[in-house]
Design a protein around this motif. Structure first.
Motif, PDB file in Angstrom:
ATOM      1  N   ALA A  38       1.003  -1.484   0.127  1.00  0.00           N
ATOM      2  CA  ALA A  38       0.137  -0.055  -0.437  1.00  0.00           C
ATOM      3  C   ALA A  38       1.228   1.366  -0.289  1.00  0.00           C
ATOM      4  O   ALA A  38       0.732   2.126  -0.284  1.00  0.00           O
ATOM      5  N   MET A  39       1.819   1.301   0.645  1.00  0.00           N
ATOM      6  CA  MET A  39       2.659   2.426   0.670  1.00  0.00           C
ATOM      7  C   MET A  39       3.333   2.552  -0.724  1.00  0.00           C
ATOM      8  O   MET A  39       3.904   3.551  -1.366  1.00  0.00           O
ATOM      9  N   ALA A  40       3.572   1.305  -1.696  1.00  0.00           N
ATOM     10  CA  ALA A  40       4.064   1.724  -2.340  1.00  0.00           C
ATOM     11  C   ALA A  40       3.423   1.982  -3.440  1.00  0.00           C
ATOM     12  O   ALA A  40       3.854   2.718  -4.517  1.00  0.00           O
ATOM     13  N   CYS A  41       2.422   1.876  -3.543  1.00  0.00           N
ATOM     14  CA  CYS A  41       1.264   2.224  -5.194  1.00  0.00           C
ATOM     15  C   CYS A  41       0.846   3.034  -4.854  1.00  0.00           C
ATOM     16  O   CYS A  41       0.413   4.200  -4.401  1.00  0.00           O
TER      17      CYS A  41
END
Ligand SMILES: Cc1cc2nc3c(=O)[nH]c(=O)nc-3n(C[C@H](O)[C@H](O)[C@H](O)COP(=O)(O)OP(=O)(O)OC[C@H]3O[C@@H](n4cnc5c(N)ncnc54)[C@H](O)[C@@H]3O)c2cc1C
Ligand code: SF4
Ligand code: SF4
Lengths: 202, 409
Positions: free
Chosen positions: A100-103
């Motif tokens: 989620a932190m990457a998307c």
């Protein structure tokens, strides 16, 4: 290969795609039974309100390379070579939210799911309706979208369509930009009639 | 071409994968002192907790060395690098030549050096073997555990032991846990949540000695207090594993200094992951961001450059996300700058509302953020920090719990 293509300017924010998505990922795949199920079926497409309250169907882009895949702490995220779909293996997922932190689009959600081990919270996102497609159906969100905001098409063909559409707006007097959502809906209707061969005048 | 990769962590493995994408015939030799197949290091705390079995640690189903045609040299530490002769010497005396080298040796956990620290049941937490050892101790019966350090690893260890029903005391030198990652408001929320779930936290103290026969029995603190403990996990941070590199051979800061192609001061010697000191995008200075996603992407970029495809790395960004019982905490970039003069900080929410937002702006560029709960949209903030795009939409939108991608269009 056909894929889901989003035309955000055509979204009227009706959220039918969210409902259809949740049902398509329910055990029963039926709306009436789905509401009774545990875990509660949830959508993978999310219609968010924009700055001017316009609708926007936000779904996984199946990016290549996929930032979520590189960030996944356990190797749970992988790409299916045949369909280019980015999948999450619920058995390996540890619900860490690194993805989620990457998307960059904010499409991941975390909850229990019929595809996951019972009682386990996992990362969930669009799977391109692989199960439906394998049965010869089209993705559920596209099937219910009445405005053309979600279509299922070859990318090349969709781009051609778009180019023609843009060319048409440039030669007509229609204001092509910054349309409020009622006009977007009107545009959709207009486009449909143009496709049907009848030009209507404003 | 002969590529040598030191380290079989995610940086080393992703480099090998990238090299193979470019070149199916180049020789790839991979040296590592860990003999276990490449695995998910962050998953080891879940194994300690018992929520995931040890067998699930490996990242790949088959034999990744065979699949990528890598020659593995395992169970061996590199003892020395001769950068001029392009040779590394292993601890067993064998030499390996290379044309290009990747230093992906990661980091080692810092030990504590006080009287008694060599006693049994005092562990660090870095490898799958550490966790197997911890589990063995736990299976023999542990009542009181002590965790030293309130960083990410200390916190994860404490969380795992609590879940096993063990009494845990955490000693931290800073006033609240995760002080390197979050600001005080968030830190206090985290502290409260941990205490509500049975963790005892002692702030501003450290251990001066351990006592015990064969295994540890108690810890003496600088406050004069003595604590009973039959298991200790040291979470005092990590140091890059660079002992095989002579000072002055390669430019090093705290880690190996690399350029934007992840090349060190010596052509054909690259570094990636926890061992590499890259340019920190939020801090705008050199920094080691020892986190998995950075190691993964840096390994991949280094691999491309080693095989001749120039790919540049825009820099690195510190970030972390953790679930602490009822709190989901996400922190990224410069979340808590020491000197706040040039920053504008906006924050909202807190303990009472159950959610918290803190954004740190440098001019109109987002430099850092802390989110507690409703973190699903955090990736967009991360992208904004990483791309250094001026924020044009109202800041209240970014603060809103309903923030979503369409608002950026
Ligand atoms: C308990 C725990 C939890 C974590 N949780 C998170 C998290 O939630 N999110 C996150 O982003 N990151 C997390 N991390 C950090 C993350 O695991 C690391 O950043 C990442 O594994 C670094 O990968 P790497 O390939 O650079 O190095 P490593 O994984 O350290 O691999 C390096 C390898 O090289 C070997 N080696 C070292 N020196 C030599 C030598 N001289 N000769 C031969 N071999 C050598 C080592 O034994 C090791 O196998 C966590 C780490 C731990 C320990
Ligand atoms: S989850 Fe996000 S990052 Fe991953 S493929 Fe989908 S859109 Fe891309
Ligand atoms: S939540 Fe699951 S899919 Fe996402 S990064 Fe963590 S392990 Fe991977």
């Amino acid at each position: 290969m056909k894929q889901v293509i989003v035309n955000p300017e055509k979204c009227v924010g009706c959220m039918q795609c969210m409902l259809a998505c949740a049902v398509a990922h329910a055990k029963s795949e039926s709306l009436f039974a789905a509401v009774q199920e545990t875990p509660k079926p949830r959508p993978r497409v999310h219609v968010g309100a924009g700055l001017f309250n316009q609708g926007f169907p936000n779904r996984c882009r199946h990016c290549d390379p996929a930032p979520c895949q590189l960030a996944c702490l356990t190797g749970a995220i992988f790409r299916d070579a045949a369909t280019h779909t980015v999948f999450i293996n619920p058995d390996r997922c540890i619900n860490c939210a690194s993805c989620a932190m990457a998307c960059p689009y904010g499409v991941l959600r975390f909850h229990e799911d019929t595809a996951a081990p019972p009682g386990k919270t996992v990362a969930v996102k669009c799977d391109n309706c692989d199960a439906r497609v394998a049965r010869g159906k089209i993705p559920a969100c596209v099937e219910v979208c009445k405005t053309g905001a979600l279509i299922y098409d070859e990318m090349g063909h969709a781009l051609d369509q778009k180019t023609r559409q843009v060319a048409r707006t440039m030669s007509s007097d229609a204001a092509a930009q910054g349309l409020p959502d009622t006009v977007a809906l009107y545009n959709t209707l207009k486009q449909a009639t143009v496709k049907a061969g009848t030009a209507i005048r404003r | 071409m002969k590529h040598l990769i030191v380290g079989n962590g995610i940086a080393g493995i992703n480099a090998a994968k990238a090299i193979r994408e470019m070149d199916t015939t180049a020789a790839i030799v991979m040296v590592s002192d860990e003999t276990f197949p490449p695995y998910s290091r962050p998953m080891i705390s879940y194994v300690l907790e018992g929520s995931e079995p040890h067998e699930k640690l490996p990242l790949f189903a088959g034999n990744v060395y065979e699949d990528l045609n890598i020659t593995p040299v395992l169970g061996n530490r590199v003892a020395q690098l001769d950068a001029k002769k392009k040779i590394v010497r292993l601890e067993n005396g064998a030499d390996i030549e290379f044309e290009t080298l990747l230093i992906a040796s990661g980091a080692d956990a810092r030990h504590i050096r006080v009287p008694g620290s060599e006693l049994g049941n005092i562990f660090t937490m870095r490898t799958q073997k550490d966790v197997l050892d911890q589990l063995k101790a736990v299976s023999q019966g542990v009542e009181n555990a002590l965790v030293l350090g309130g960083g990410l690893v200390g916190f994860k260890a404490a969380h795992a032991l609590l879940k096993r029903g063990i009494k845990v005391t955490m000693l931290i030198t800073s006033p609240y846990p995760l002080a390197m990652q979050v600001d005080e408001t968030a830190g206090k929320m985290i502290l409260r949540e941990l205490e509500d779930h049975g963790l005892t936290v002692k702030v501003g103290v450290s251990v001066t000695a351990f006592d015990g026969d064969a295994t540890v029995e108690n810890a003496r603190l600088d406050s004069g207090e003595t604590l009973d403990c039959d298991l200790v996990i040291v979470g005092k941070g990590v140091d890059p594993s660079l002992r095989f590199i002579e000072q002055n051979d390669i430019q090093t800061g705290y880690g190996i200094l690399v350029d934007k192609y992840l090349c060190s001061s010596i052509p054909n010697i690259y570094a990636a992951g926890d061992a590499a000191e890259t340019f920190d995008i939020a801090r705008q200075t050199r920094w080691i961001n020892a986190i998995w996603p950075e190691a993964a992407i840096q390994g991949r970029i280094a691999g491309f450059n080693m095989s001749g495809r120039k790919v540049s790395c825009p820099g690195s960004l510190g970030r972390n996300v953790m679930r602490i019982y009822g709190l989901d905490v996400m922190t990224m970039g410069l979340a808590n700058p020491e000197n706040t003069d040039n920053f504008e900080i906006i924050q909202a929410g807190g303990e009472k509302t159950g959610a918290y937002r803190r954004l740190v702006f440098h001019g109109d560029i987002l430099a850092g953020a802390v989110l507690i709960n409703q973190i699903e949209q955090g990736g967009m903030l991360r992208a904004m920090i990483e791309n250094r795009v001026p924020v044009r939409i109202p800041r209240s939108c970014l603060m809103s719990l309903d923030f979503n991608y369409s608002q950026l269009l």
